[in-house]
Design an enzyme around this catalytic site. Sequence first.
Site, PDB file in Angstrom:
ATOM      1  N   PRO A 147       0.806  -1.216   0.000  1.00  7.51           N
ATOM      2  CA  PRO A 147       0.000   0.000   0.000  1.00  7.51           C
ATOM      3  C   PRO A 147       0.846   1.275   0.000  1.00  7.51           C
ATOM      4  O   PRO A 147       0.496   2.260  -0.662  1.00  7.51           O
ATOM      5  CB  PRO A 147      -0.833  -0.123   1.283  1.00  7.51           C
ATOM      6  CG  PRO A 147      -0.874  -1.578   1.573  1.00  7.51           C
ATOM      7  CD  PRO A 147       0.463  -2.087   1.142  1.00  7.51           C
ATOM      8  N   TYR A 148       1.939   1.265   0.745  1.00  6.80           N
ATOM      9  CA  TYR A 148       2.828   2.425   0.760  1.00  6.80           C
ATOM     10  C   TYR A 148       3.414   2.669  -0.620  1.00  6.80           C
ATOM     11  O   TYR A 148       3.418   3.816  -1.113  1.00  6.80           O
ATOM     12  CB  TYR A 148       3.944   2.208   1.780  1.00  6.80           C
ATOM     13  CG  TYR A 148       4.980   3.305   1.787  1.00  6.80           C
ATOM     14  CD1 TYR A 148       4.722   4.525   2.414  1.00  6.80           C
ATOM     15  CD2 TYR A 148       6.219   3.133   1.163  1.00  6.80           C
ATOM     16  CE1 TYR A 148       5.670   5.537   2.417  1.00  6.80           C
ATOM     17  CE2 TYR A 148       7.171   4.136   1.165  1.00  6.80           C
ATOM     18  CZ  TYR A 148       6.891   5.344   1.797  1.00  6.80           C
ATOM     19  OH  TYR A 148       7.821   6.347   1.788  1.00  6.80           O
ATOM     20  N   ILE A 149       3.902   1.606  -1.263  1.00  5.26           N
ATOM     21  CA  ILE A 149       4.470   1.736  -2.608  1.00  5.26           C
ATOM     22  C   ILE A 149       3.420   2.267  -3.577  1.00  5.26           C
ATOM     23  O   ILE A 149       3.690   3.170  -4.378  1.00  5.26           O
ATOM     24  CB  ILE A 149       5.007   0.381  -3.100  1.00  5.26           C
ATOM     25  CG1 ILE A 149       6.162  -0.104  -2.207  1.00  5.26           C
ATOM     26  CG2 ILE A 149       5.453   0.450  -4.550  1.00  5.26           C
ATOM     27  CD1 ILE A 149       7.341   0.818  -2.158  1.00  5.26           C
ATOM     28  N   SER A 151       0.810   4.050  -2.859  1.00  3.59           N
ATOM     29  CA  SER A 151       0.475   5.441  -2.535  1.00  3.59           C
ATOM     30  C   SER A 151       1.522   6.407  -3.061  1.00  3.59           C
ATOM     31  O   SER A 151       1.193   7.487  -3.572  1.00  3.59           O
ATOM     32  CB  SER A 151       0.302   5.605  -1.022  1.00  3.59           C
ATOM     33  OG  SER A 151       1.543   5.569  -0.330  1.00  3.59           O
ATOM     34  N   LYS A 152       2.787   6.035  -2.955  1.00  2.00           N
ATOM     35  CA  LYS A 152       3.836   6.939  -3.408  1.00  2.00           C
ATOM     36  C   LYS A 152       3.951   6.972  -4.931  1.00  2.00           C
ATOM     37  O   LYS A 152       4.324   8.005  -5.504  1.00  2.00           O
ATOM     38  CB  LYS A 152       5.166   6.566  -2.750  1.00  2.00           C
ATOM     39  CG  LYS A 152       5.188   6.826  -1.242  1.00  2.00           C
ATOM     40  CD  LYS A 152       4.880   8.286  -0.924  1.00  2.00           C
ATOM     41  CE  LYS A 152       5.037   8.610   0.538  1.00  2.00           C
ATOM     42  NZ  LYS A 152       4.799  10.054   0.843  1.00  2.00           N
TER      43      LYS A 152
END
Length: 244
Positions: A147-149, A151-152
């Site tokens: 999810p972080y990847i 989002s960025k």
Amino acid sequence: MLITGASSGIGEAAARVFAQEGAIVVLTARRADRLAALVGELRDKGAEASCVVGDVSVADDMAKVVDFAVTEYGRLDSAFNNAGIGGDRSPLHLMSDDVYDTIMDINVRGVFNCMRHEIAAMLPHGGGSIVNNSSVGGLVSIPTAAPYIASKHAVVGLTRAAADEYAKQGIRVNAIAPGTTRSEITADWFGRNPGLEELVNSATPQGRTAHPDEIAAAAAWLLSDRCPFLTGTVLPVDGGYVNQ
């Protein structure tokens, strides 16, 4: 100059760097005590600084922050959309809905909320400059952080789309992609995972983590009038990590 996520880490460093370069800074974050202390410090050094408590994931909060900047100082010329979170690390198939939703709300919806109100404030005055804080995770993959990847990568997409859409109206939109940077979060992360700092450093050609001031200086350059022909770019500030 509007700075989100200004109560710690890169945002706090940016407040000091930008103020030292002569910018009038409006700071926002969720921690009122930290913001007030930072504003007091900057004013003691002769800078013009104000703060408004706000959550980037709440559109009305960002409307309030931008309205404050325009009302207080007459216009908004630049913004550093820095606020973001890392979230829990887990294999994708074990990741919970709550983790995904929280990361996306802050990292993606937060940047979207900021940009739409900042751009609306800049258009009547002939333009401005925006820098969004993505990550090396917006350019490459990192295991157990889907999810972080995502989002960025989305922040990169929002940056490029807005840069293209508003270039003729005088608004430049760029992003920085920091590598691992010293902060309260990374200190806690390294403290809970012995050997992790050495592993991260060994994966970076310069062999170290970044100081927040180094990231802030890159954002300051992108926001300044020293690069007027630069828009839609994503600048890695990562000690050579993505160049490998």
